[in-house]
Design an enzyme around this catalytic site. Sequence first.
Site, mmCIF file in Angstrom:
data_model
loop_
_atom_site.group_PDB
_atom_site.id
_atom_site.type_symbol
_atom_site.label_atom_id
_atom_site.label_comp_id
_atom_site.label_asym_id
_atom_site.label_seq_id
_atom_site.Cartn_x
_atom_site.Cartn_y
_atom_site.Cartn_z
ATOM 1 N N TYR A 1 0.859 -1.186 0.000
ATOM 2 C CA TYR A 1 0.000 0.000 0.000
ATOM 3 C C TYR A 1 0.896 1.238 0.000
ATOM 4 C CZ TYR A 1 -4.399 2.437 0.804
ATOM 5 O OH TYR A 1 -5.514 3.213 0.656
ATOM 6 N N ALA B 1 -0.149 -2.045 6.051
ATOM 7 C CA ALA B 1 0.531 -1.943 7.346
ATOM 8 C C ALA B 1 -0.014 -2.942 8.362
ATOM 9 C CB ALA B 1 0.400 -0.524 7.887
ATOM 10 N N TRP B 2 -1.300 -3.206 8.310
ATOM 11 C CA TRP B 2 -1.934 -4.103 9.283
ATOM 12 C C TRP B 2 -1.264 -5.475 9.301
ATOM 13 C CZ3 TRP B 2 -5.088 -3.175 13.145
ATOM 14 C CH2 TRP B 2 -5.776 -4.231 13.741
ATOM 15 N N ILE C 1 -1.114 7.080 5.588
ATOM 16 C CA ILE C 1 -1.324 8.516 5.415
ATOM 17 C C ILE C 1 -2.741 8.856 5.858
ATOM 18 C CG2 ILE C 1 -1.347 10.413 3.751
ATOM 19 C CD1 ILE C 1 0.709 8.661 2.121
ATOM 20 N N HIS D 1 -9.183 6.278 10.954
ATOM 21 C CA HIS D 1 -8.722 4.916 10.662
ATOM 22 C C HIS D 1 -7.205 4.781 10.807
ATOM 23 C CE1 HIS D 1 -8.900 0.958 8.772
ATOM 24 N NE2 HIS D 1 -7.918 1.345 7.980
#
Length: 158
Positions: free
Chosen positions: A24, A58-59, A84, A90
């Site tokens: 991402y 990132a999760w 970002i 979120h």
Amino acid sequence: MAAEFSGVDGDLPDTRVAIVVSRYNESITEKLLDGARQTLLDAGIEAPQIVVARVPGAWELPLVCASFLRQHNCGAAIALGAVIRGETTHDEHINRAVSLALMNLGLETNKPVAFGLLTCNTVEQAIHRSGGNVGNKGIESAEAVLEVLRLQRKLPSG
């Protein structure tokens, strides 16, 4: 006189280093990856000892870092990504959860885990932190891992 230890110099262990990078915001994260990988190579880590895994976002960084760090032949992990801020909160939830998970992973495995996750308000900030006028967080993350790997070799065991 008290003992004092530093990982600024010294030998590195013969171990694999995992770089787990988010796809991402790929235009940002690829620059982080390039900086981290080159820093490891420049420090003398052989190319076959550097393993790169790409995750969706990132999760997923902590889970894949954990998979590597739980292997006996992997001595450190570098987590790279870019979250970002958008129109909601979120990003705050992602950043907090990922940072805590990575910190806990390092403590659990007793292996260095570098936090190379950009947590920026704007794309421009991320660009500046991935090789722009604020430096490259991928390079900084790799340098931190190298220093801790050297330091751990010098610390008394037991």
